[in-house]
Scaffold this motif. Sequence first.
Motif, mmCIF file in Angstrom:
data_model
loop_
_atom_site.group_PDB
_atom_site.id
_atom_site.type_symbol
_atom_site.label_atom_id
_atom_site.label_comp_id
_atom_site.label_asym_id
_atom_site.label_seq_id
_atom_site.Cartn_x
_atom_site.Cartn_y
_atom_site.Cartn_z
ATOM 1 N N ALA A 4 0.813 -1.224 0.000
ATOM 2 C CA ALA A 4 0.000 0.000 0.000
ATOM 3 C C ALA A 4 0.847 1.274 0.000
ATOM 4 O O ALA A 4 0.576 2.185 -0.802
ATOM 5 C CB ALA A 4 -0.982 -0.002 1.165
ATOM 6 N N PRO A 5 1.868 1.387 0.859
ATOM 7 C CA PRO A 5 2.676 2.611 0.834
ATOM 8 C C PRO A 5 3.382 2.856 -0.499
ATOM 9 O O PRO A 5 3.646 4.007 -0.854
ATOM 10 C CB PRO A 5 3.695 2.399 1.961
ATOM 11 C CG PRO A 5 3.060 1.414 2.871
ATOM 12 C CD PRO A 5 2.253 0.515 1.973
ATOM 13 N N ILE A 11 0.838 4.501 -2.725
ATOM 14 C CA ILE A 11 0.650 5.875 -2.247
ATOM 15 C C ILE A 11 1.834 6.750 -2.639
ATOM 16 O O ILE A 11 1.657 7.881 -3.098
ATOM 17 C CB ILE A 11 0.394 5.884 -0.729
ATOM 18 C CG1 ILE A 11 -0.964 5.231 -0.452
ATOM 19 C CG2 ILE A 11 0.464 7.300 -0.161
ATOM 20 C CD1 ILE A 11 -1.233 4.911 0.998
ATOM 21 N N LYS A 12 3.049 6.222 -2.498
ATOM 22 C CA LYS A 12 4.257 6.967 -2.866
ATOM 23 C C LYS A 12 4.222 7.376 -4.333
ATOM 24 O O LYS A 12 4.694 8.452 -4.700
ATOM 25 C CB LYS A 12 5.491 6.112 -2.593
ATOM 26 C CG LYS A 12 6.807 6.734 -3.021
ATOM 27 C CD LYS A 12 7.961 5.806 -2.759
ATOM 28 C CE LYS A 12 8.413 5.246 -4.090
ATOM 29 N NZ LYS A 12 9.595 4.418 -4.026
ATOM 30 N N HIS A 13 3.614 6.549 -5.153
ATOM 31 C CA HIS A 13 3.546 6.824 -6.589
ATOM 32 C C HIS A 13 2.300 7.620 -6.983
ATOM 33 O O HIS A 13 2.046 7.821 -8.171
ATOM 34 C CB HIS A 13 3.601 5.512 -7.374
ATOM 35 C CG HIS A 13 4.964 4.917 -7.414
ATOM 36 N ND1 HIS A 13 5.910 5.269 -8.349
ATOM 37 C CD2 HIS A 13 5.559 4.001 -6.606
ATOM 38 C CE1 HIS A 13 7.021 4.589 -8.130
ATOM 39 N NE2 HIS A 13 6.829 3.811 -7.077
ATOM 40 N N GLY A 14 1.510 8.051 -6.009
ATOM 41 C CA GLY A 14 0.358 8.903 -6.297
ATOM 42 C C GLY A 14 -0.957 8.188 -6.492
ATOM 43 O O GLY A 14 -1.937 8.798 -6.907
ATOM 44 N N LEU A 15 -1.001 6.894 -6.191
ATOM 45 C CA LEU A 15 -2.257 6.144 -6.291
ATOM 46 C C LEU A 15 -2.813 5.982 -4.880
ATOM 47 O O LEU A 15 -2.441 5.069 -4.153
ATOM 48 C CB LEU A 15 -2.025 4.784 -6.952
ATOM 49 C CG LEU A 15 -1.474 4.840 -8.373
ATOM 50 C CD1 LEU A 15 -1.213 3.453 -8.908
ATOM 51 C CD2 LEU A 15 -2.409 5.588 -9.291
ATOM 52 N N HIS A 16 -3.706 6.875 -4.501
ATOM 53 C CA HIS A 16 -4.216 6.942 -3.130
ATOM 54 C C HIS A 16 -5.540 6.226 -2.924
ATOM 55 O O HIS A 16 -5.939 5.981 -1.798
ATOM 56 C CB HIS A 16 -4.362 8.409 -2.704
ATOM 57 C CG HIS A 16 -3.069 9.154 -2.739
ATOM 58 N ND1 HIS A 16 -2.250 9.261 -1.648
ATOM 59 C CD2 HIS A 16 -2.437 9.806 -3.745
ATOM 60 C CE1 HIS A 16 -1.178 9.956 -1.960
ATOM 61 N NE2 HIS A 16 -1.263 10.291 -3.238
ATOM 62 N N CYS A 17 -6.254 5.895 -3.982
ATOM 63 C CA CYS A 17 -7.594 5.303 -3.858
ATOM 64 C C CYS A 17 -7.532 3.785 -3.780
ATOM 65 O O CYS A 17 -8.137 3.080 -4.591
ATOM 66 C CB CYS A 17 -8.469 5.734 -5.027
ATOM 67 S SG CYS A 17 -8.804 7.491 -5.048
ATOM 68 N N LEU A 18 -6.825 3.280 -2.817
ATOM 69 C CA LEU A 18 -6.659 1.835 -2.712
ATOM 70 C C LEU A 18 -7.920 1.134 -2.236
ATOM 71 O O LEU A 18 -8.093 -0.053 -2.481
ATOM 72 C CB LEU A 18 -5.488 1.513 -1.786
ATOM 73 C CG LEU A 18 -4.150 2.104 -2.226
ATOM 74 C CD1 LEU A 18 -3.082 1.778 -1.212
ATOM 75 C CD2 LEU A 18 -3.770 1.629 -3.613
ATOM 76 N N CYS A 43 -11.028 2.247 -3.065
ATOM 77 C CA CYS A 43 -12.162 2.592 -3.924
ATOM 78 C C CYS A 43 -12.564 1.384 -4.775
ATOM 79 O O CYS A 43 -11.806 0.425 -4.927
ATOM 80 C CB CYS A 43 -11.846 3.796 -4.801
ATOM 81 S SG CYS A 43 -10.707 3.478 -6.150
ATOM 82 N N HIS A 69 -3.736 8.523 -13.512
ATOM 83 C CA HIS A 69 -3.046 9.374 -12.541
ATOM 84 C C HIS A 69 -1.682 9.845 -13.023
ATOM 85 O O HIS A 69 -0.927 10.441 -12.252
ATOM 86 C CB HIS A 69 -2.898 8.627 -11.210
ATOM 87 C CG HIS A 69 -4.212 8.341 -10.560
ATOM 88 N ND1 HIS A 69 -4.930 9.300 -9.881
ATOM 89 C CD2 HIS A 69 -4.955 7.210 -10.516
ATOM 90 C CE1 HIS A 69 -6.045 8.769 -9.426
ATOM 91 N NE2 HIS A 69 -6.100 7.502 -9.804
#
Length: 69
Positions: A21-22, A25-32, A34, A49
């Motif tokens: 998950a991190p 998120i680090k790569h800009g994909l925050h909607c894990l 969704c 994205h």
Amino acid sequence: MAKITKDTVIAEVLMMNRGTAPIFIKHGLHCLGCAGANMESINDAAKVHEVDVDTLVNDLNEYLENQGE
């Protein structure tokens, strides 16, 4: 462990190892969490994205490979 590819669905990666998950998120994909994460490939999400999919896939595979050390 299976290699992650651009065509792997995001939710499948998270089910393999929640520690990924991190990296998303680090790569800009925050909607894990969704609905799209359950059916969207890494490549599709990266396009939307504007993320470098090759770097993301490499980072995910490197992380998973290092889990066995």
